[in-house]
Each structure stands twice: as C-alpha cells, then as structure tokens.
Design an enzyme around this catalytic site. Structure first.
Site, PDB file in Angstrom:
ATOM      1  N   ARG A  37       0.824  -1.214   0.000  1.00 19.07           N
ATOM      2  CA  ARG A  37       0.000   0.000   0.000  1.00 19.07           C
ATOM      3  C   ARG A  37       0.858   1.264   0.000  1.00 19.07           C
ATOM      4  O   ARG A  37       0.348   2.368   0.056  1.00 19.07           O
ATOM      5  CB  ARG A  37      -0.954   0.014   1.187  1.00 19.07           C
ATOM      6  CG  ARG A  37      -1.745  -1.271   1.278  1.00 19.07           C
ATOM      7  CD  ARG A  37      -3.174  -1.064   1.721  1.00 19.07           C
ATOM      8  NE  ARG A  37      -3.909  -2.312   1.591  1.00 19.07           N
ATOM      9  CZ  ARG A  37      -4.694  -2.628   0.568  1.00 19.07           C
ATOM     10  NH1 ARG A  37      -4.893  -1.774  -0.411  1.00 19.07           N
ATOM     11  NH2 ARG A  37      -5.308  -3.793   0.529  1.00 19.07           N
ATOM     12  N   HIS A  67       4.352 -10.517  -5.728  1.00 14.67           N
ATOM     13  CA  HIS A  67       3.170  -9.752  -6.138  1.00 14.67           C
ATOM     14  C   HIS A  67       3.496  -8.266  -6.024  1.00 14.67           C
ATOM     15  O   HIS A  67       3.916  -7.788  -4.981  1.00 14.67           O
ATOM     16  CB  HIS A  67       1.986 -10.123  -5.226  1.00 14.67           C
ATOM     17  CG  HIS A  67       0.645  -9.684  -5.755  1.00 14.67           C
ATOM     18  ND1 HIS A  67       0.357  -8.374  -6.046  1.00 14.67           N
ATOM     19  CD2 HIS A  67      -0.472 -10.394  -6.047  1.00 14.67           C
ATOM     20  CE1 HIS A  67      -0.899  -8.303  -6.492  1.00 14.67           C
ATOM     21  NE2 HIS A  67      -1.418  -9.506  -6.504  1.00 14.67           N
ATOM     22  N   TYR A  70      -0.428  -2.899  -4.761  1.00 17.89           N
ATOM     23  CA  TYR A  70      -1.732  -2.480  -5.282  1.00 17.89           C
ATOM     24  C   TYR A  70      -1.724  -1.025  -5.716  1.00 17.89           C
ATOM     25  O   TYR A  70      -2.596  -0.593  -6.479  1.00 17.89           O
ATOM     26  CB  TYR A  70      -2.813  -2.655  -4.199  1.00 17.89           C
ATOM     27  CG  TYR A  70      -2.941  -4.068  -3.708  1.00 17.89           C
ATOM     28  CD1 TYR A  70      -3.028  -5.129  -4.605  1.00 17.89           C
ATOM     29  CD2 TYR A  70      -2.980  -4.352  -2.346  1.00 17.89           C
ATOM     30  CE1 TYR A  70      -3.153  -6.431  -4.153  1.00 17.89           C
ATOM     31  CE2 TYR A  70      -3.113  -5.653  -1.881  1.00 17.89           C
ATOM     32  CZ  TYR A  70      -3.194  -6.686  -2.791  1.00 17.89           C
ATOM     33  OH  TYR A  70      -3.311  -7.965  -2.348  1.00 17.89           O
ATOM     34  N   HIS A 107      -1.433  -6.574 -11.071  1.00 21.51           N
ATOM     35  CA  HIS A 107      -2.762  -6.251 -11.571  1.00 21.51           C
ATOM     36  C   HIS A 107      -2.559  -5.311 -12.757  1.00 21.51           C
ATOM     37  O   HIS A 107      -1.942  -4.254 -12.579  1.00 21.51           O
ATOM     38  CB  HIS A 107      -3.590  -5.573 -10.480  1.00 21.51           C
ATOM     39  CG  HIS A 107      -3.851  -6.456  -9.295  1.00 21.51           C
ATOM     40  ND1 HIS A 107      -4.534  -6.032  -8.184  1.00 21.51           N
ATOM     41  CD2 HIS A 107      -3.525  -7.762  -9.062  1.00 21.51           C
ATOM     42  CE1 HIS A 107      -4.625  -7.037  -7.312  1.00 21.51           C
ATOM     43  NE2 HIS A 107      -4.006  -8.087  -7.820  1.00 21.51           N
ATOM     44  N   GLU A 142      -2.319 -10.630 -13.995  1.00 23.34           N
ATOM     45  CA  GLU A 142      -3.357 -11.322 -13.230  1.00 23.34           C
ATOM     46  C   GLU A 142      -4.720 -11.094 -13.872  1.00 23.34           C
ATOM     47  O   GLU A 142      -5.050  -9.977 -14.285  1.00 23.34           O
ATOM     48  CB  GLU A 142      -3.351 -10.836 -11.769  1.00 23.34           C
ATOM     49  CG  GLU A 142      -4.385 -11.563 -10.921  1.00 23.34           C
ATOM     50  CD  GLU A 142      -4.123 -11.456  -9.414  1.00 23.34           C
ATOM     51  OE1 GLU A 142      -3.079 -10.929  -9.000  1.00 23.34           O
ATOM     52  OE2 GLU A 142      -5.000 -11.917  -8.660  1.00 23.34           O
ATOM     53  N   ASP A 176      -6.530 -16.073 -11.298  1.00 27.99           N
ATOM     54  CA  ASP A 176      -7.087 -16.012  -9.947  1.00 27.99           C
ATOM     55  C   ASP A 176      -8.510 -16.575 -10.026  1.00 27.99           C
ATOM     56  O   ASP A 176      -9.368 -16.017 -10.721  1.00 27.99           O
ATOM     57  CB  ASP A 176      -7.082 -14.553  -9.461  1.00 27.99           C
ATOM     58  CG  ASP A 176      -7.520 -14.420  -8.009  1.00 27.99           C
ATOM     59  OD1 ASP A 176      -8.603 -14.938  -7.671  1.00 27.99           O
ATOM     60  OD2 ASP A 176      -6.789 -13.789  -7.210  1.00 27.99           O
ATOM     61  N   HIS A 179     -11.283 -14.186  -9.043  1.00 24.66           N
ATOM     62  CA  HIS A 179     -11.472 -13.095 -10.013  1.00 24.66           C
ATOM     63  C   HIS A 179     -12.160 -13.567 -11.293  1.00 24.66           C
ATOM     64  O   HIS A 179     -13.079 -12.904 -11.767  1.00 24.66           O
ATOM     65  CB  HIS A 179     -10.119 -12.460 -10.375  1.00 24.66           C
ATOM     66  CG  HIS A 179      -9.423 -11.817  -9.211  1.00 24.66           C
ATOM     67  ND1 HIS A 179      -8.161 -11.267  -9.310  1.00 24.66           N
ATOM     68  CD2 HIS A 179      -9.796 -11.645  -7.920  1.00 24.66           C
ATOM     69  CE1 HIS A 179      -7.804 -10.779  -8.132  1.00 24.66           C
ATOM     70  NE2 HIS A 179      -8.772 -10.993  -7.270  1.00 24.66           N
ATOM     71  N   HIS A 211      -3.913 -18.426  -8.523  1.00 25.44           N
ATOM     72  CA  HIS A 211      -4.312 -17.971  -7.192  1.00 25.44           C
ATOM     73  C   HIS A 211      -5.570 -18.750  -6.835  1.00 25.44           C
ATOM     74  O   HIS A 211      -6.605 -18.575  -7.475  1.00 25.44           O
ATOM     75  CB  HIS A 211      -4.626 -16.467  -7.199  1.00 25.44           C
ATOM     76  CG  HIS A 211      -3.418 -15.600  -7.208  1.00 25.44           C
ATOM     77  ND1 HIS A 211      -3.471 -14.263  -7.548  1.00 25.44           N
ATOM     78  CD2 HIS A 211      -2.120 -15.856  -6.873  1.00 25.44           C
ATOM     79  CE1 HIS A 211      -2.252 -13.738  -7.442  1.00 25.44           C
ATOM     80  NE2 HIS A 211      -1.416 -14.690  -7.044  1.00 25.44           N
ATOM     81  N   ASP A 224     -14.668  -8.275  -6.056  1.00 26.67           N
ATOM     82  CA  ASP A 224     -13.478  -9.016  -5.663  1.00 26.67           C
ATOM     83  C   ASP A 224     -13.424  -9.192  -4.141  1.00 26.67           C
ATOM     84  O   ASP A 224     -12.909  -8.333  -3.448  1.00 26.67           O
ATOM     85  CB  ASP A 224     -12.243  -8.241  -6.178  1.00 26.67           C
ATOM     86  CG  ASP A 224     -10.938  -8.911  -5.812  1.00 26.67           C
ATOM     87  OD1 ASP A 224     -10.963 -10.017  -5.249  1.00 26.67           O
ATOM     88  OD2 ASP A 224      -9.883  -8.312  -6.097  1.00 26.67           O
ATOM     89  N   HIS A 226     -12.377 -12.314  -1.585  1.00 18.71           N
ATOM     90  CA  HIS A 226     -11.917 -13.697  -1.444  1.00 18.71           C
ATOM     91  C   HIS A 226     -12.595 -14.372  -0.247  1.00 18.71           C
ATOM     92  O   HIS A 226     -12.762 -13.747   0.788  1.00 18.71           O
ATOM     93  CB  HIS A 226     -10.403 -13.751  -1.229  1.00 18.71           C
ATOM     94  CG  HIS A 226      -9.623 -13.153  -2.363  1.00 18.71           C
ATOM     95  ND1 HIS A 226      -8.267 -13.262  -2.464  1.00 18.71           N
ATOM     96  CD2 HIS A 226     -10.022 -12.445  -3.455  1.00 18.71           C
ATOM     97  CE1 HIS A 226      -7.848 -12.646  -3.569  1.00 18.71           C
ATOM     98  NE2 HIS A 226      -8.902 -12.139  -4.175  1.00 18.71           N
ATOM     99  N   GLU A 256      -4.805 -17.146  -1.378  1.00 14.20           N
ATOM    100  CA  GLU A 256      -4.907 -15.748  -0.931  1.00 14.20           C
ATOM    101  C   GLU A 256      -6.214 -15.596  -0.167  1.00 14.20           C
ATOM    102  O   GLU A 256      -6.929 -14.604  -0.328  1.00 14.20           O
ATOM    103  CB  GLU A 256      -4.919 -14.798  -2.128  1.00 14.20           C
ATOM    104  CG  GLU A 256      -3.666 -14.820  -2.972  1.00 14.20           C
ATOM    105  CD  GLU A 256      -3.814 -13.935  -4.204  1.00 14.20           C
ATOM    106  OE1 GLU A 256      -4.863 -14.024  -4.880  1.00 14.20           O
ATOM    107  OE2 GLU A 256      -2.900 -13.153  -4.465  1.00 14.20           O
TER     108      GLU A 256
HETATM  109 ZN    ZN Z   1      -8.582 -10.489  -5.379  1.00 14.57          ZN
HETATM  110 FE    FE Z   2      -5.032 -12.861  -6.761  1.00 15.26          FE
HETATM  111 FE    FE Z   3      -3.568 -10.002  -6.973  1.00 14.31          FE
END
Ligand code: ZN
Ligand code: FE
Ligand code: FE
Length: 280
Positions: A37, A67, A70, A107, A142, A176, A179, A211, A224, A226, A256
C-alpha cells in the site's frame, strides 16, 4: 507432486518466511515485492539471501511468486500515478529477478476514465521500459474481477497486452479463481470450456500460476472478495477439480484466502486430505 503455498508476510525477513513455508508443509510461496500500500522496500543482506536460497533449494520449493503493490497502476492516465507505476515495475522486476524469484504478478491496472484501449497502451509502454531480454523472471498479468475500470477482465485484454510488448516471451498469466469467477468465467460448471477459451485466446502454455481462492461474491458479480476454501460461491468440489485438472495440476497454486499462516496451513492440509480421499 502438488505445488502449493500461500501469500506470506515477509515482516520477519525472507529467510524466516521460507522457514515458515516449510513449517506449514507448503512448497512454494507468494510475497509482496514491496509494501503493498506504499512504496517502501527492504534490501536483504547477503547472509539472509543465502539462508533463503539454502532453504528453498534444500526443500525443493516450486516456482516462487512475487506480487507487485496495489498502488501500482500502469493503466493510469494520471501522469504522477503512471510514472510511479513505471518506476515500481522496473525496480521490482530487477529486484525480484536478482533474488531468483521465478515470477512477478501484477494487476494490469484501472484506466479510471481514459478507456480500455488507452489503458492497455499505457500498460504496454510501462512494460516496455521495464522488461528486458536478459531477465530470468517472468512477468505475469493477473486475471481481474472487473470492478470499477479494471483492465484484464477478459482473456482478450490480456492477449492484447502481451502482444504489444517487445519481449512477449517474458510475459505470462496468473489465473485467480475468485477473479475469473466474478468476471463471468464459469469455472464451477464448465471448467473445460473456460480452459479451452483460455487456450484459444492466449494459449495454455502462458498460464504459469494459479491464485486458489473461493469467492464471497456470486458468479459474474464483478466484485473481488476472497472467501476461505470451500466457504464461498465456488465451493470445495470445483476447487478440487481445478487442482487436479490435467491442464493445471502441474502449476504452482497460491492461497490468498482471508487467513494468516496458521489458517493457510490448515487449508493446505485440508486440500491434501480431500485430494487423497477422492483419489483413494
Ligand atoms: Zn482479489
Ligand atoms: Fe489474486
Ligand atoms: Fe492479486
């Protein structure tokens, strides 16, 4: 042999993280390439890197996955946001490659109003300033759920990005499960059909990582969230079919789900048990 692990915290350093992978009876891991972040990262000392390499090779870890943060939006039309994203992807490809991490997933980004085509153009230019012919690491796009103005919701969008880069052999895909399900690919009732579609559009050899997540949100919701394995709209049976599908079973799987390491260890043990119950 199943290659499975989870997203891991690197708060205790990367060697400690590899030890935790062993302790949870996993054989791969996903880590953030830097603060997810923010923009900070830590450089590891040689001793720590050596200890990390020793553990991963001694225990025969499968391909490792980093990864990207974000906050990195390569599709952005905002100059500052875009330049930050270009810097992060360039630095993190180099940093993760130097660590011997096999894949870096990101992403693709959100176009936030400039449109899908312009967004894809930005992603391609950003990648072309970052991906080098000599790197060993593969950059993975992704598959996204389609919330807001996300790009990478269809296999066709991912294909356009890959086709635009100078070194497409350095670019693959990470699927994913949460997703794609939220994006409207029916992996519950028609996994074969979805994989045939992936193969037709992108080619299955481009799929390098999965994922493995359940989804709190329904099919096609473009949301989204999870869920724990077996506790969402995808469900245990469908997730086991994904783990064992001939086209997928040799890929590395990364959880995840909303758990810490202890919770992930339990999920991995549960998946192994379900797999052996059903094969026996
Ligand atoms: Zn996600
Ligand atoms: Fe993912
Ligand atoms: Fe991701």
């Amino acid at each position: 042999m199943l290659t499975i692990g989870a997203h891991m915290s690197i708060a205790g350093g990367i060697a400690k993280t590899a030890e935790n992978v062993v302790a949870m009876e996993a054989n791969t891991m996903q880590i953030f390439s830097r603060n997810p972040r923010g923009s900070n990262y830590r450089n590891y000392g040689q001793e720590e890197v050596d200890a990390f390499q020793d553990i991963r090779y001694r225990y025969g870890f499968g391909p490792l996955l980093a990864h990207a943060p974000y906050t990195m939006n390569l599709a952005s039309g905002n100059e500052k946001t875009y330049e930050f994203a270009c810097m992060v992807i360039r630095e993190d490809i180099a940093r993760m490659d130097a660590l011997g991490i096999e894949n870096l997933v990101f992403h693709p980004g959100s176009h936030t109003g400039i449109g899908v085509e312009a967004g894809i153009g930005n992603i391609i230019s950003g990648l072309n300033q970052a991906v080098t012919e000599t790197q060993n690491i593969t950059v993975l796009l992704e598959t996204m759920s389609g919330k807001g103005t996300e790009i990478g919701v269809t296999f066709e969008e991912l294909k356009k990005i890959r086709d635009g880069v100078c070194f497409p052999e350095k670019v693959g895909v990470c699927l994913d499960t949460c997703h794609v399900f939220a994006a409207g690919y029916d992996i519950v009732h028609d996994l074969d059909g979805v994989l045939e579609e992936f193969d037709r559009v992108l080619g299955l050899p481009l799929l390098r990582a999965v994922h493995l997540n359940d989804s709190m949100m329904p099919f096609g919701s473009r949301k989204d969230r999870h869920a724990a394995i077996g506790a969402g709209e995808i469900g245990m049976d469908a997730l086991l079919r994904i783990l064992t599908h001939p086209a997928l079973k040799d890929l590395p799987f990364y959880l995840e789900t909303p758990f810490d390491e202890e919770g992930h260890a339990k999920e991995i043990a549960m998946l192994r048990k379900e797999l052996s119950n059903r094969s026996g």
